[in-house]
Scaffold this active site. Structure first.
Site, PDB file in Angstrom:
ATOM      1  N   GLU A   1     -30.395 -25.270 -35.565  1.00  0.00           N
ATOM      2  CA  GLU A   1     -29.293 -25.072 -36.515  1.00  0.00           C
ATOM      3  C   GLU A   1     -28.024 -24.529 -35.880  1.00  0.00           C
ATOM      4  OE1 GLU A   1     -32.455 -24.373 -37.145  1.00  0.00           O
ATOM      5  OE2 GLU A   1     -32.965 -25.013 -39.173  1.00  0.00           O
TER       6      GLU A   1
ATOM      7  N   GLY B   1     -35.433 -27.776 -40.732  1.00  0.00           N
ATOM      8  CA  GLY B   1     -36.264 -27.766 -41.941  1.00  0.00           C
ATOM      9  C   GLY B   1     -37.643 -28.372 -41.717  1.00  0.00           C
TER      10      GLY B   1
ATOM     11  N   ALA C   1     -33.439 -30.622 -42.479  1.00  0.00           N
ATOM     12  CA  ALA C   1     -32.766 -30.867 -43.748  1.00  0.00           C
ATOM     13  C   ALA C   1     -31.738 -31.962 -43.489  1.00  0.00           C
ATOM     14  CB  ALA C   1     -32.083 -29.590 -44.207  1.00  0.00           C
TER      15      ALA C   1
ATOM     16  N   GLU D   1     -39.660 -25.654 -40.198  1.00  0.00           N
ATOM     17  CA  GLU D   1     -39.902 -24.677 -41.274  1.00  0.00           C
ATOM     18  C   GLU D   1     -40.970 -25.184 -42.243  1.00  0.00           C
ATOM     19  OE1 GLU D   1     -35.634 -24.776 -42.036  1.00  0.00           O
ATOM     20  OE2 GLU D   1     -35.587 -22.601 -41.920  1.00  0.00           O
TER      21      GLU D   1
HETATM   22  N1  DAK Z   1     -30.276 -35.319 -41.271  1.00  0.00           N
HETATM   23  C1  DAK Z   1     -29.760 -36.547 -41.572  1.00  0.00           C
HETATM   24  N2  DAK Z   1     -29.972 -37.640 -40.824  1.00  0.00           N
HETATM   25  C2  DAK Z   1     -30.709 -37.494 -39.720  1.00  0.00           C
HETATM   26  C3  DAK Z   1     -31.250 -36.237 -39.333  1.00  0.00           C
HETATM   27  C4  DAK Z   1     -31.024 -35.121 -40.168  1.00  0.00           C
HETATM   28  N3  DAK Z   1     -31.526 -33.918 -39.928  1.00  0.00           N
HETATM   29  N4  DAK Z   1     -31.901 -36.423 -38.170  1.00  0.00           N
HETATM   30  C5  DAK Z   1     -31.787 -37.721 -37.841  1.00  0.00           C
HETATM   31  N5  DAK Z   1     -31.066 -38.374 -38.783  1.00  0.00           N
HETATM   32  C6  DAK Z   1     -30.695 -39.779 -38.814  1.00  0.00           C
HETATM   33  C7  DAK Z   1     -29.622 -40.087 -37.784  1.00  0.00           C
HETATM   34  O1  DAK Z   1     -28.353 -39.763 -38.276  1.00  0.00           O
HETATM   35  C8  DAK Z   1     -29.811 -41.599 -37.619  1.00  0.00           C
HETATM   36  O2  DAK Z   1     -29.232 -42.249 -38.706  1.00  0.00           O
HETATM   37  P1  DAK Z   1     -28.233 -43.514 -38.496  1.00  0.00           P
HETATM   38  O3  DAK Z   1     -27.180 -43.036 -37.597  1.00  0.00           O
HETATM   39  O4  DAK Z   1     -29.121 -44.567 -37.883  1.00  0.00           O
HETATM   40  O5  DAK Z   1     -27.785 -43.846 -39.895  1.00  0.00           O
HETATM   41  C9  DAK Z   1     -31.318 -41.753 -37.740  1.00  0.00           C
HETATM   42  O6  DAK Z   1     -31.785 -40.578 -38.408  1.00  0.00           O
HETATM   43  C10 DAK Z   1     -32.021 -41.856 -36.403  1.00  0.00           C
HETATM   44  O7  DAK Z   1     -31.614 -40.742 -35.627  1.00  0.00           O
HETATM   45  P2  DAK Z   1     -31.090 -40.873 -34.113  1.00  0.00           P
HETATM   46  O8  DAK Z   1     -30.453 -42.191 -33.894  1.00  0.00           O
HETATM   47  O9  DAK Z   1     -30.297 -39.659 -33.832  1.00  0.00           O
HETATM   48  O10 DAK Z   1     -32.490 -40.851 -33.330  1.00  0.00           O
HETATM   49  P3  DAK Z   1     -32.757 -40.350 -31.866  1.00  0.00           P
HETATM   50  O11 DAK Z   1     -34.170 -40.716 -31.571  1.00  0.00           O
HETATM   51  O12 DAK Z   1     -31.693 -40.806 -30.920  1.00  0.00           O
HETATM   52  O13 DAK Z   1     -32.622 -38.753 -31.931  1.00  0.00           O
HETATM   53  C11 DAK Z   1     -33.096 -36.553 -32.919  1.00  0.00           C
HETATM   54  C12 DAK Z   1     -33.570 -38.024 -32.680  1.00  0.00           C
HETATM   55  C13 DAK Z   1     -34.100 -35.909 -33.847  1.00  0.00           C
HETATM   56  C14 DAK Z   1     -33.068 -35.799 -31.584  1.00  0.00           C
HETATM   57  C15 DAK Z   1     -31.666 -36.592 -33.538  1.00  0.00           C
HETATM   58  O14 DAK Z   1     -31.685 -37.493 -34.650  1.00  0.00           O
HETATM   59  C16 DAK Z   1     -31.228 -35.248 -34.019  1.00  0.00           C
HETATM   60  O15 DAK Z   1     -30.782 -34.413 -33.223  1.00  0.00           O
HETATM   61  N6  DAK Z   1     -31.307 -35.028 -35.350  1.00  0.00           N
HETATM   62  C17 DAK Z   1     -30.867 -33.797 -35.953  1.00  0.00           C
HETATM   63  C18 DAK Z   1     -31.879 -32.722 -35.698  1.00  0.00           C
HETATM   64  C19 DAK Z   1     -31.437 -31.393 -36.299  1.00  0.00           C
HETATM   65  O16 DAK Z   1     -30.381 -30.846 -35.917  1.00  0.00           O
HETATM   66  N7  DAK Z   1     -32.240 -30.896 -37.228  1.00  0.00           N
HETATM   67  C20 DAK Z   1     -31.914 -29.696 -37.907  1.00  0.00           C
HETATM   68  C21 DAK Z   1     -31.189 -30.085 -39.131  1.00  0.00           C
HETATM   69  S1  DAK Z   1     -30.438 -28.682 -39.870  1.00  0.00           S
HETATM   70  C22 DAK Z   1     -29.583 -24.112 -45.198  1.00  0.00           C
HETATM   71  C23 DAK Z   1     -30.559 -24.937 -45.682  1.00  0.00           C
HETATM   72  C24 DAK Z   1     -31.301 -25.648 -44.801  1.00  0.00           C
HETATM   73  C25 DAK Z   1     -31.010 -25.584 -43.459  1.00  0.00           C
HETATM   74  C26 DAK Z   1     -30.031 -24.750 -42.999  1.00  0.00           C
HETATM   75  C27 DAK Z   1     -29.309 -23.995 -43.860  1.00  0.00           C
HETATM   76  N8  DAK Z   1     -28.779 -23.402 -46.125  1.00  0.00           N
HETATM   77  C28 DAK Z   1     -28.578 -24.028 -47.382  1.00  0.00           C
HETATM   78  C29 DAK Z   1     -28.172 -22.180 -45.721  1.00  0.00           C
HETATM   79  C30 DAK Z   1     -31.729 -26.429 -42.578  1.00  0.00           C
HETATM   80  C31 DAK Z   1     -31.039 -26.994 -41.587  1.00  0.00           C
HETATM   81  C32 DAK Z   1     -31.588 -28.051 -40.820  1.00  0.00           C
HETATM   82  O17 DAK Z   1     -32.727 -28.445 -40.914  1.00  0.00           O
END
Ligand code: DAK
Length: 259
Positions: A133, A110, A65, A113
């Site tokens: 998360e 997400g 997400a 998921e």
């Molecule tokens: N959201 C927003 N932007 C994201 C993103 C994300 N999930 N993942 C990557 N990006 C963006 C980065 O910020 C970056 O943008 P700029 O800085 O260039 O503007 C761009 O994509 C490229 O990412 P990286 O530079 O970080 O690329 P790398 O290859 O170095 O790293 C990575 C890739 C996938 C390991 C890293 O980007 C990363 O760790 N991303 C986050 C992964 C993550 O934590 N995913 C889970 C997200 S939380 C809920 C509803 C839904 C959810 C929870 C609760 N409620 C309402 C209760 C769901 C939660 C999630 O899904």
């Protein structure tokens, strides 16, 4: 069908749906979620549709997400976001035709998921999956605590959720989170191959199998068997059942019509 972040290609009854928001690794913001809902709503009206392949553009399936969009949510907004995402993922899980996730890269939070709401997951050998998360101080909100435990068992699910560990495709295969791992270059070819095999079958029976499994797995066995018997009986009202059985007796390939 024209969407800002989603491409849809439909040919010979197979739709390829590609999430394309590469600047954020295809993270699910409100716009992507709304478009996903519309895409599957529209595809459900395609009478000739046999299967859907869902994938991401570039190096990511979906990196989660959109964290930046969620940052300032209050609990009311977070609940609404979670319920919205859950209802769209349920729409995909209950979509009448098979949906294959072609997991081409990061499937995190997400994204994992979303892949789990599909009927099966074919992963590229470059794919990385996980529910990170806990690194953000939140729980999964789009079904991760529920679908992951159902797919891989509660203790492996707890391990992945508590540690936030991101696993490679081969480990995902080992625990049953994905069904096959394929060289990255051959991922779409393999997904198309599966979709084409399904496309040749009686589409009503395929769709009833999906319903029977999805519904039956959530209820007690006897009730589920009753449901299976009802669906089995209903197939005898179709052209495809007559054609399938006649073709068997005539030693030829059945020409199904989806009727
Ligand atoms: N959201 C927003 N932007 C994201 C993103 C994300 N999930 N993942 C990557 N990006 C963006 C980065 O910020 C970056 O943008 P700029 O800085 O260039 O503007 C761009 O994509 C490229 O990412 P990286 O530079 O970080 O690329 P790398 O290859 O170095 O790293 C990575 C890739 C996938 C390991 C890293 O980007 C990363 O760790 N991303 C986050 C992964 C993550 O934590 N995913 C889970 C997200 S939380 C809920 C509803 C839904 C959810 C929870 C609760 N409620 C309402 C209760 C769901 C939660 C999630 O899904």
């Amino acid at each position: 069908m024209d969407y800002q972040f989603i491409k849809v290609e439909l040919s010979d009854g197979i739709a390829i749906v590609t999430i394309d928001r590469q600047e954020a690794l295809n993270a699910l913001n409100s716009e992507v979620l709304s478009s996903l809902h519309k895409v599957f709503y529209e595809l459900a009206k395609e009478s000739n549709l046999k299967a859907v392949i869902l994938t991401g553009a570039g190096k990511s399936f979906v990196a989660g997400a959109d964290i930046k969009e969620m940052t300032d949510y209050n609990p009311v907004q977070a609940r609404a976001f979670s319920l919205r995402g859950q209802s769209i993922f349920n729409q995909i899980e209950d979509f009448p035709k098979p949906v294959i996730a072609a997991v081409n890269g990061f499937a995190l939070g997400g994204g994992c998921e979303l892949a789990m709401s599909c009927d099966f997951r074919i992963a590229s050998d470059k794919a990385k999956l996980g529910q990170p998360e806990v690194n953000l101080g939140v729980t999964p909100g789009f079904g991760g605590t529920q679908r992951l435990a159902r797919l891989v068992g509660r203790s492996i699910a707890k391990y992945l959720l508590f540690t936030g560990e991101i696993i490679k495709a081969d480990r995902a295969l080992q625990i049953g989170l994905v069904d096959e791992v394929i060289e990255a270059e051959k991922l779409m070819e393999r997904c198309m191959e599966i979709a084409k095999i399904i496309a040749k079958k009686g589409s009503i029976s395929v769709s009833y199998c999906k319903r029977a499994i999805n519904k039956g797995i959530e209820i007690d066995l006897n009730t589920a068997l009753g449901y299976e018997a009802e669906l089995f009986a209903e197939t005898f009202a179709t052209f495809d059942q007559k054609e399938g059985m006649k073709a068997f007796a005539e030693k030829r390939e059945a020409q199904f019509k989806g009727e």
